[in-house]
Design a protein around this motif. Structure first.
Motif, PDB file in Angstrom:
ATOM      1  N   LEU A 233      87.663  13.108  48.286  1.00 35.48           N
ATOM      2  CA  LEU A 233      87.169  13.682  47.012  1.00 35.48           C
ATOM      3  C   LEU A 233      88.085  14.656  46.222  1.00 35.48           C
ATOM      4  CD1 LEU A 233      84.690  14.569  45.232  1.00 35.48           C
ATOM      5  CD2 LEU A 233      84.596  16.616  46.890  1.00 35.48           C
ATOM      6  N   VAL A 234      89.024  15.508  47.344  1.00 33.83           N
ATOM      7  CA  VAL A 234      90.056  16.332  47.323  1.00 33.83           C
ATOM      8  C   VAL A 234      91.106  15.032  46.346  1.00 33.83           C
ATOM      9  CG1 VAL A 234      92.451  17.732  47.305  1.00 33.83           C
ATOM     10  CG2 VAL A 234      89.382  18.102  47.954  1.00 33.83           C
ATOM     11  N   ILE A 235      91.699  14.006  46.773  1.00 31.65           N
ATOM     12  CA  ILE A 235      92.428  13.219  46.109  1.00 31.65           C
ATOM     13  C   ILE A 235      91.751  12.857  44.573  1.00 31.65           C
ATOM     14  CG2 ILE A 235      93.664  11.584  46.355  1.00 31.65           C
ATOM     15  CD1 ILE A 235      93.821  11.464  49.294  1.00 31.65           C
ATOM     16  N   ALA A 236      90.526  12.291  44.597  1.00 36.03           N
ATOM     17  CA  ALA A 236      89.903  11.781  43.567  1.00 36.03           C
ATOM     18  C   ALA A 236      89.958  12.790  42.444  1.00 36.03           C
ATOM     19  CB  ALA A 236      88.403  10.919  44.203  1.00 36.03           C
ATOM     20  N   LEU A 237      89.380  14.594  42.685  1.00 37.53           N
ATOM     21  CA  LEU A 237      89.550  15.319  41.987  1.00 37.53           C
ATOM     22  C   LEU A 237      91.169  15.681  41.135  1.00 37.53           C
ATOM     23  CD1 LEU A 237      86.086  17.517  43.097  1.00 37.53           C
ATOM     24  CD2 LEU A 237      86.049  16.097  41.017  1.00 37.53           C
ATOM     25  N   GLN A 238      91.955  15.632  42.188  1.00 35.01           N
ATOM     26  CA  GLN A 238      93.210  16.105  42.292  1.00 35.01           C
ATOM     27  C   GLN A 238      94.260  14.759  40.757  1.00 35.01           C
ATOM     28  OE1 GLN A 238      94.587  18.859  41.862  1.00 35.01           O
ATOM     29  NE2 GLN A 238      93.260  19.566  42.747  1.00 35.01           N
ATOM     30  N   ILE A 239      93.779  13.374  41.229  1.00 35.77           N
ATOM     31  CA  ILE A 239      94.218  12.934  40.418  1.00 35.77           C
ATOM     32  C   ILE A 239      93.724  12.682  39.091  1.00 35.77           C
ATOM     33  CG2 ILE A 239      94.509  10.326  39.941  1.00 35.77           C
ATOM     34  CD1 ILE A 239      94.420   9.908  42.742  1.00 35.77           C
ATOM     35  N   LEU A 240      92.189  13.197  39.081  1.00 27.71           N
ATOM     36  CA  LEU A 240      92.215  12.529  37.602  1.00 27.71           C
ATOM     37  C   LEU A 240      92.152  14.036  36.919  1.00 27.71           C
ATOM     38  CD1 LEU A 240      88.118  11.749  38.119  1.00 27.71           C
ATOM     39  CD2 LEU A 240      90.214  10.849  36.790  1.00 27.71           C
ATOM     40  N   ALA A 241      92.036  15.378  37.223  1.00 23.54           N
ATOM     41  CA  ALA A 241      92.611  17.149  36.771  1.00 23.54           C
ATOM     42  C   ALA A 241      94.241  16.264  36.636  1.00 23.54           C
ATOM     43  CB  ALA A 241      92.680  17.416  37.775  1.00 23.54           C
ATOM     44  N   SER A 242      95.017  16.475  37.295  1.00 22.78           N
ATOM     45  CA  SER A 242      96.231  16.258  37.666  1.00 22.78           C
ATOM     46  C   SER A 242      96.927  14.908  36.047  1.00 22.78           C
ATOM     47  CB  SER A 242      97.012  15.909  38.613  1.00 22.78           C
ATOM     48  OG  SER A 242      96.730  16.431  39.197  1.00 22.78           O
ATOM     49  N   ALA A 300      88.573   2.257  40.847  1.00 21.54           N
ATOM     50  CA  ALA A 300      90.055   2.064  41.903  1.00 21.54           C
ATOM     51  C   ALA A 300      89.450   2.530  43.085  1.00 21.54           C
ATOM     52  CB  ALA A 300      91.513   2.238  41.738  1.00 21.54           C
ATOM     53  N   ARG A 301      89.130   3.724  43.059  1.00 21.02           N
ATOM     54  CA  ARG A 301      88.800   4.840  44.298  1.00 21.02           C
ATOM     55  C   ARG A 301      87.458   4.189  44.764  1.00 21.02           C
ATOM     56  NH1 ARG A 301      84.983   9.613  44.331  1.00 21.02           N
ATOM     57  NH2 ARG A 301      85.138  10.031  46.110  1.00 21.02           N
ATOM     58  N   MET A 302      86.587   3.893  43.782  1.00 20.98           N
ATOM     59  CA  MET A 302      85.554   3.400  44.295  1.00 20.98           C
ATOM     60  C   MET A 302      85.014   1.913  44.830  1.00 20.98           C
ATOM     61  SD  MET A 302      82.861   4.042  40.864  1.00 20.98           S
ATOM     62  CE  MET A 302      81.246   2.487  40.801  1.00 20.98           C
ATOM     63  N   TRP A 303      85.931   1.027  44.162  1.00 17.68           N
ATOM     64  CA  TRP A 303      86.308  -0.173  44.746  1.00 17.68           C
ATOM     65  C   TRP A 303      86.633   0.323  46.435  1.00 17.68           C
ATOM     66  CZ3 TRP A 303      91.432  -2.542  46.581  1.00 17.68           C
ATOM     67  CH2 TRP A 303      90.501  -4.538  46.777  1.00 17.68           C
ATOM     68  N   LEU A 304      88.186   0.735  46.960  1.00 21.29           N
ATOM     69  CA  LEU A 304      88.407   1.264  48.073  1.00 21.29           C
ATOM     70  C   LEU A 304      87.379   2.221  49.010  1.00 21.29           C
ATOM     71  CD1 LEU A 304      92.102   3.101  47.088  1.00 21.29           C
ATOM     72  CD2 LEU A 304      91.068   1.062  48.406  1.00 21.29           C
ATOM     73  N   LEU A 305      86.646   2.908  47.982  1.00 21.32           N
ATOM     74  CA  LEU A 305      85.947   3.931  48.955  1.00 21.32           C
ATOM     75  C   LEU A 305      84.494   2.318  49.828  1.00 21.32           C
ATOM     76  CD1 LEU A 305      84.311   6.997  47.352  1.00 21.32           C
ATOM     77  CD2 LEU A 305      85.967   6.555  49.993  1.00 21.32           C
ATOM     78  N   ARG A 306      84.421   1.927  49.037  1.00 23.55           N
ATOM     79  CA  ARG A 306      82.938   0.349  49.226  1.00 23.55           C
ATOM     80  C   ARG A 306      83.972  -0.289  50.311  1.00 23.55           C
ATOM     81  NH1 ARG A 306      81.003  -2.166  44.655  1.00 23.55           N
ATOM     82  NH2 ARG A 306      79.735  -0.195  44.280  1.00 23.55           N
ATOM     83  N   ASN A 307      85.331  -0.713  50.276  1.00 23.58           N
ATOM     84  CA  ASN A 307      85.702  -1.632  51.287  1.00 23.58           C
ATOM     85  C   ASN A 307      86.096  -0.466  52.484  1.00 23.58           C
ATOM     86  OD1 ASN A 307      85.842  -3.840  49.018  1.00 23.58           O
ATOM     87  ND2 ASN A 307      88.012  -3.033  49.245  1.00 23.58           N
TER      88      ASN A 307
END
Lengths: 313, 287
Positions: A233-242, A300-307
């Protein structure tokens, strides 16, 4: 995590109750369900969906800021954008910024949270200290560090005995913004990690201790796996914010594009096209490109999570 | 999550073991790094403008003076900006809390036609922000005639899909049995929402409220796009655009920056326990 376990515990009760109440629930829900979401959907339609559609339409026109009868230009804006070196530069700056900020913040936030979690005294004090910068407006953080990085009068060079032209040299300007961002925003991710650490059941550690696991083993086999979701979650939020960075960078460069255009971010370039050169059609095309980019990252994040979930179970 | 409270409370007074001493010293050192820039801002705001730009620089003012702070209130529009920030943030927070709690509950617990599709659309909205769609959003607001108005500043900040999502996740975790007992007793949806769900969700709602307030108070980009009128600017905007445009007066700028940060710092000092509990509670941390 507790929610899922609570559900499993309560499931037998639910199936029993469900027989009696299914009809009740359906009737109640159907009457009112729509009204619960209606106020949000109204605002959402006006200020998210409509601008998105409007942006899509404008991106095929040569609209200017006054908005009077834009002419249809087809894919010209998109074609121009793909051949616009300044757009690619600005995208590169946003991407570079993201690549530097995201790993640093994640590691730093984790370390700070571990520190604050394990010191037994004055917990509130550490929380306050590490979170405090995040409470400042981005512009204030930007101004403050613009001054700290000021070569002559700034504290950074003074404290470290340097002579670095942080803000006026193209090899340092964006780096200065990255350092500012680390100080300013790490507190938010720190808080997420801290909450997650507090949520790890203490009995796991006690059991591990009884089994003779040392501190390192407990960290590798309990703490890190239990924090996997929050790290995602931290990585996803940070990527979107950055990727969307704008405020602190422009403030540190007095709203300019930085030395030799080295700090102009994607958002900044879009806004320049829209509000400085008044090319609303072109700016809209870039907004749509940006939206697609962000959506691709999220998917991409959702796909990675699902895998990963499928692989893990 | 439930273990958090007893753990935190249980740690009150314990022995100073060597490892605790080392960790505490490390904590102090790291905290100093985090606080140094703020201390630097505070000391600068207490210097005169000429002393602020002296080379070589120094930490403490040689002549302590409240000149910058006085000038801030005399010449600037700072009180105006402060009031604007307050109006905007309070309105945004109130609307967001009401609207996203209702929507989160509606999506989590009620049935209606097209729910799945609408939920999908809202999730897509997680990716749209004023930074992503700034120019089209501006032209939309312009069309509505809301440029340079409070409405224009407030309403576009009031549709945060993220908050709906957080509350949606939280409401899903509340056992259905609690509601169903009330339904059988003849209570309607709304009654259940207000008498059972809202009281149960207080920690989550306060976390959402506090984070919305922080985000709105500190929001720079959207007010920057939608206002040109200095009388309507919020704190972050006024400080970044008006104060900078005179040629930077550092002492005054630092005083203004501290003024802008102060309200949130006060809020956090009083509510930090709820904030951390709320983050844990909303399931933000548990996902």
């Amino acid at each position: 995590m507790t929610t899922t376990s609570a559900e499993t515990v309560l499931r037998p009760a639910r199936t029993r109750a469900a027989v009696g109440s299914a009809t009740v629930r359906r009737k109640q829900g159907f009457q009112h369900g729509g009204w619960f979401v209606a106020p949000f959907l109204l605002l959402f339609a006006l200020f998210v969906i409509w601008p998105l559609l409007r942006g899509l339409y404008l991106s095929f026109t040569d609209a200017n800021i006054s908005g009077d009868s834009p002419g249809f230009v087809g894919l010209d804006n998109y074609r121009e954008a793909l051949h616009d070196p300044l757009m690619w530069d600005s995208l590169g700056h946003s991407a570079y910024f993201t690549l530097l900020v995201v790993p640093c913040i994640t590691v730093l936030a984790f370390l700070l949270a571990m520190l604050a979690h394990h010191i037994e005294r004055g917990k509130w004090l550490w929380r306050l200290c590490f979170f405090l910068p995040f409470l400042l407006p981005s512009t204030v953080a930007g101004n403050l560090w613009q001054w700290l990085f000021n070569p002559g009068t700034g504290m950074v060079n003074y404290v470290f005995g340097l002579d670095t032209p942080w803000l006026t040299d193209k090899s340092y300007a964006l780096l200065a913004a990255v350092l500012t961002t680390l100080w300013w925003t790490v507190g938010f991710s720190f808080l997420l990690y801290l909450a997650a650490l507090q949520g790890i059941p203490a009995h796991l550690y006690e059991a591990a201790k009884l089994d003779g696991a040392n501190a390192w083993h407990r960290m590798v086999h309990i703490t890190l796996p239990m924090l996997r979701n929050i790290t995602g979650l931290v990585i996803a939020l940070q990527i979107l914010a950055s990727l969307q960075v704008f405020d602190q960078v422009v403030v540190m460069q007095d709203f300019g594009p930085g030395p030799e255009n080295s700090t102009r971010t994607f958002v900044q370039y879009t806004l320049e096209q829209g509000f400085t050169t008044y090319r609303v059609g072109y700016a809209s095309a870039m907004s749509i490109i940006f939206f697609v980019l962000i959506a691709a990252v999220a998917l991409a994040r959702m796909w990675l999570l699902r895998n990963r979930e499928e692989g893990g179970r | 999550m439930t273990t958090a409270a007893p753990q935190a409370r249980g740690n009150g007074r314990r022995a100073w073991t060597p490892s605790q001493i080392v960790l505490t010293l490390l904590g102090v050192a790291v905290s100093m790094v985090f606080l140094a820039p703020l201390a630097w801002a505070l000391f600068t705001s207490l210097k005169s403008e000429t002393e602020a730009v002296e080379v070589p620089t120094h930490w403490l003012p040689e002549h302590w003076t409240g000149q910058a702070w006085k000038a801030l209130f005399e010449t600037g529009n700072i009180t105006n900006w402060f009031v604007n920030s307050l109006v905007v943030s309070v309105c945004v927070t109130t609307v967001v809390l009401v609207v996203s709690a209702l929507a989160g509950y509606g999506f989590a617990r009620t049935e209606f036609r097209g729910k799945g599709a609408l939920m999908g659309v809202v999730m897509a909205g997680l990716m749209v922000s004023p930074a992503v769609l700034g120019v089209p959003l501006f032209t939309t607001v312009q069309q509505m005639g809301m440029v340079d108005t409070y409405w224009g500043m407030i309403l576009p900040q009031c549709a945060p899909a993220a908050m709906v999502y957080i509350l949606y996740k939280f409401f899903q975790g509340i056992p259905r049995e609690l509601e169903e007992a009330a339904f059988i007793d003849g209570a309607g949806r709304w009654r259940v929402f207000f008498t059972i769900i809202v009281p149960l969700s207080r920690p989550s709602l306060s976390a959402v409220g506090i984070f919305t307030f922080i985000a709105s108070w500190n929001n720079f980009l959207w007010p920057y796009m939608v206002t040109n009128n200095p009388d309507l600017m919020t704190m972050p905007n006024g400080i970044a655009t008006v104060m900078n445009s005179y040629g930077i007066q550092w002492a005054q700028l630092m005083a203004g920056g501290l003024m802008a940060g102060l309200p949130l710092i006060v809020v956090f000092v009083f509510f930090q326990r709820q904030i951390v509990a709320g983050v844990a509670h909303t399931g933000l941390a548990g996902q």
